[in-house]
Design a protein around this motif. Sequence first.
Motif, PDB file in Angstrom:
ATOM      1  N   TRP A  93       0.855  -1.184   0.000  1.00 10.76           N
ATOM      2  CA  TRP A  93       0.000   0.000   0.000  1.00 10.76           C
ATOM      3  C   TRP A  93       0.887   1.229   0.000  1.00 10.76           C
ATOM      4  O   TRP A  93       1.717   1.399   0.891  1.00 10.76           O
ATOM      5  CB  TRP A  93      -0.896   0.015   1.238  1.00 10.76           C
ATOM      6  N   PRO A  94       0.737   2.105  -0.977  1.00  9.54           N
ATOM      7  CA  PRO A  94       1.560   3.319  -0.976  1.00  9.54           C
ATOM      8  C   PRO A  94       1.136   4.265   0.147  1.00  9.54           C
ATOM      9  O   PRO A  94       0.009   4.206   0.629  1.00  9.54           O
ATOM     10  CB  PRO A  94       1.276   3.933  -2.356  1.00  9.54           C
ATOM     11  N   SER A  95       2.052   5.120   0.555  1.00  8.54           N
ATOM     12  CA  SER A  95       1.743   6.060   1.629  1.00  8.54           C
ATOM     13  C   SER A  95       0.925   7.247   1.124  1.00  8.54           C
ATOM     14  O   SER A  95       0.325   7.961   1.917  1.00  8.54           O
ATOM     15  CB  SER A  95       3.033   6.555   2.282  1.00  8.54           C
ATOM     16  N   LEU A  96       0.917   7.447  -0.178  1.00  9.67           N
ATOM     17  CA  LEU A  96       0.155   8.532  -0.785  1.00  9.67           C
ATOM     18  C   LEU A  96      -0.777   7.955  -1.843  1.00  9.67           C
ATOM     19  O   LEU A  96      -0.508   6.881  -2.396  1.00  9.67           O
ATOM     20  CB  LEU A  96       1.101   9.546  -1.450  1.00  9.67           C
ATOM     21  N   PRO A  97      -1.864   8.662  -2.156  1.00  7.78           N
ATOM     22  CA  PRO A  97      -2.743   8.167  -3.221  1.00  7.78           C
ATOM     23  C   PRO A  97      -2.000   8.104  -4.551  1.00  7.78           C
ATOM     24  O   PRO A  97      -1.018   8.816  -4.763  1.00  7.78           O
ATOM     25  CB  PRO A  97      -3.857   9.219  -3.288  1.00  7.78           C
ATOM     26  N   LYS A  98      -2.493   7.289  -5.446  1.00  4.00           N
ATOM     27  CA  LYS A  98      -1.975   7.261  -6.815  1.00  4.00           C
ATOM     28  C   LYS A  98      -2.686   8.376  -7.577  1.00  4.00           C
ATOM     29  O   LYS A  98      -3.759   8.191  -8.129  1.00  4.00           O
ATOM     30  CB  LYS A  98      -2.206   5.897  -7.436  1.00  4.00           C
ATOM     31  N   TYR A  99      -2.055   9.539  -7.556  1.00  7.28           N
ATOM     32  CA  TYR A  99      -2.678  10.753  -8.079  1.00  7.28           C
ATOM     33  C   TYR A  99      -3.068  10.625  -9.548  1.00  7.28           C
ATOM     34  O   TYR A  99      -4.048  11.215  -9.990  1.00  7.28           O
ATOM     35  CB  TYR A  99      -1.747  11.957  -7.888  1.00  7.28           C
ATOM     36  N   GLU A 100      -2.317   9.828 -10.304  1.00  7.43           N
ATOM     37  CA  GLU A 100      -2.586   9.701 -11.737  1.00  7.43           C
ATOM     38  C   GLU A 100      -3.933   9.034 -12.024  1.00  7.43           C
ATOM     39  O   GLU A 100      -4.451   9.115 -13.128  1.00  7.43           O
ATOM     40  CB  GLU A 100      -1.450   8.930 -12.435  1.00  7.43           C
ATOM     41  N   GLN A 101      -4.532   8.391 -11.006  1.00 13.60           N
ATOM     42  CA  GLN A 101      -5.829   7.748 -11.194  1.00 13.60           C
ATOM     43  C   GLN A 101      -6.993   8.646 -10.753  1.00 13.60           C
ATOM     44  O   GLN A 101      -8.155   8.267 -10.876  1.00 13.60           O
ATOM     45  CB  GLN A 101      -5.892   6.438 -10.404  1.00 13.60           C
ATOM     46  N   LEU A 102      -6.685   9.820 -10.228  1.00 17.73           N
ATOM     47  CA  LEU A 102      -7.709  10.713  -9.684  1.00 17.73           C
ATOM     48  C   LEU A 102      -8.000  11.860 -10.646  1.00 17.73           C
ATOM     49  O   LEU A 102      -7.229  12.126 -11.566  1.00 17.73           O
ATOM     50  CB  LEU A 102      -7.248  11.275  -8.333  1.00 17.73           C
ATOM     51  N   ASP A 103      -9.110  12.537 -10.396  1.00 18.54           N
ATOM     52  CA  ASP A 103      -9.451  13.733 -11.160  1.00 18.54           C
ATOM     53  C   ASP A 103      -8.243  14.680 -11.103  1.00 18.54           C
ATOM     54  O   ASP A 103      -7.745  14.980 -10.015  1.00 18.54           O
ATOM     55  CB  ASP A 103     -10.681  14.401 -10.535  1.00 18.54           C
ATOM     56  N   PRO A 104      -7.736  15.120 -12.260  1.00 13.89           N
ATOM     57  CA  PRO A 104      -6.484  15.906 -12.271  1.00 13.89           C
ATOM     58  C   PRO A 104      -6.499  17.152 -11.391  1.00 13.89           C
ATOM     59  O   PRO A 104      -5.520  17.419 -10.690  1.00 13.89           O
ATOM     60  CB  PRO A 104      -6.314  16.277 -13.753  1.00 13.89           C
ATOM     61  N   ALA A 105      -7.590  17.914 -11.396  1.00 13.88           N
ATOM     62  CA  ALA A 105      -7.626  19.139 -10.586  1.00 13.88           C
ATOM     63  C   ALA A 105      -7.612  18.806  -9.096  1.00 13.88           C
ATOM     64  O   ALA A 105      -6.904  19.452  -8.311  1.00 13.88           O
ATOM     65  CB  ALA A 105      -8.869  19.963 -10.940  1.00 13.88           C
ATOM     66  N   GLN A 106      -8.375  17.790  -8.701  1.00 12.61           N
ATOM     67  CA  GLN A 106      -8.405  17.400  -7.299  1.00 12.61           C
ATOM     68  C   GLN A 106      -7.052  16.804  -6.877  1.00 12.61           C
ATOM     69  O   GLN A 106      -6.548  17.088  -5.791  1.00 12.61           O
ATOM     70  CB  GLN A 106      -9.535  16.399  -7.066  1.00 12.61           C
ATOM     71  N   ALA A 107      -6.476  15.990  -7.747  1.00  7.07           N
ATOM     72  CA  ALA A 107      -5.179  15.377  -7.448  1.00  7.07           C
ATOM     73  C   ALA A 107      -4.094  16.445  -7.281  1.00  7.07           C
ATOM     74  O   ALA A 107      -3.259  16.358  -6.373  1.00  7.07           O
ATOM     75  CB  ALA A 107      -4.794  14.399  -8.553  1.00  7.07           C
ATOM     76  N   GLN A 108      -4.136  17.454  -8.144  1.00  9.63           N
ATOM     77  CA  GLN A 108      -3.132  18.521  -8.072  1.00  9.63           C
ATOM     78  C   GLN A 108      -3.235  19.253  -6.740  1.00  9.63           C
ATOM     79  O   GLN A 108      -2.237  19.529  -6.093  1.00  9.63           O
ATOM     80  CB  GLN A 108      -3.339  19.482  -9.254  1.00  9.63           C
ATOM     81  N   ARG A 109      -4.464  19.538  -6.295  1.00  9.24           N
ATOM     82  CA  ARG A 109      -4.649  20.230  -5.013  1.00  9.24           C
ATOM     83  C   ARG A 109      -4.203  19.345  -3.847  1.00  9.24           C
ATOM     84  O   ARG A 109      -3.532  19.815  -2.922  1.00  9.24           O
ATOM     85  CB  ARG A 109      -6.108  20.642  -4.846  1.00  9.24           C
ATOM     86  N   LEU A 110      -4.579  18.060  -3.888  1.00 13.48           N
ATOM     87  CA  LEU A 110      -4.159  17.134  -2.825  1.00 13.48           C
ATOM     88  C   LEU A 110      -2.641  17.085  -2.709  1.00 13.48           C
ATOM     89  O   LEU A 110      -2.082  17.170  -1.617  1.00 13.48           O
ATOM     90  CB  LEU A 110      -4.678  15.716  -3.115  1.00 13.48           C
ATOM     91  N   GLU A 111      -2.005  16.928  -3.866  1.00  7.92           N
ATOM     92  CA  GLU A 111      -0.546  16.772  -3.874  1.00  7.92           C
ATOM     93  C   GLU A 111       0.164  18.067  -3.502  1.00  7.92           C
ATOM     94  O   GLU A 111       1.074  18.059  -2.674  1.00  7.92           O
ATOM     95  CB  GLU A 111      -0.100  16.287  -5.253  1.00  7.92           C
ATOM     96  N   SER A 112      -0.258  19.192  -4.073  1.00  6.28           N
ATOM     97  CA  SER A 112       0.443  20.455  -3.813  1.00  6.28           C
ATOM     98  C   SER A 112       0.286  20.921  -2.368  1.00  6.28           C
ATOM     99  O   SER A 112       1.176  21.540  -1.807  1.00  6.28           O
ATOM    100  CB  SER A 112      -0.041  21.545  -4.774  1.00  6.28           C
TER     101      SER A 112
END
Length: 195
Positions: A93-112
């Motif tokens: 299990w990764p410690s962070l979500p797999k951002y590439e599988q998420l809605d790009p705008a939401q993933a960008q906000r989560l990651e940034s």
Amino acid sequence: AADMGLRSLLASVTYRGSLVWKLTAGTGGSLTAPVYKMLSHRGVRFEFFHDVEEIHYSPTNEIETITVGVQVELGQGVDEYAPLKKVKGLDGWPSLPKYEQLDPAQAQRLESQNIDLESPWADWKPVRARVLRHGVDFDDIINGIPIGATAQICAGIVAKIEAWRKMVDNVRVTPTLCLQIWLRPTLAELGMDLP
């Protein structure tokens, strides 16, 4: 209890093997990833990024509806989130979500903003609410949420059913903390001399 202690002691006299085992991989990869994969293979559908908001009271005394907050949407063309990643040849299990599988705008906000969706204090609101219905979305539920959160998410049940109110009022909780330390040196390099 004394009887269980005696039984354990007697069982240990004839036990063959080690009483304690050291995992050679992470707990998530060693224990839960195989269970997830087996259930997935058998047709269980997992839906990640859902946060229980309320388990509703019903006069039938059965759980009829549950409101969950959908924390993030999957990306376009992603039908099902695939959570596992390979770590030294094992699924983990990764410690962070797999951002590439998420809605790009939401993933960008989560990651940034380095938002942890597992934290109740995260600065993040669900993107929408979803109501799960008995017989449509679930047959049975297991409420694995700690008693400390039960008063909040089961407020209607607690207000109407005395046994739940007594449980919430009288079962004591102990806040706990967890710490993991990841080191590059092996145990032997750190000075542990174990056979």
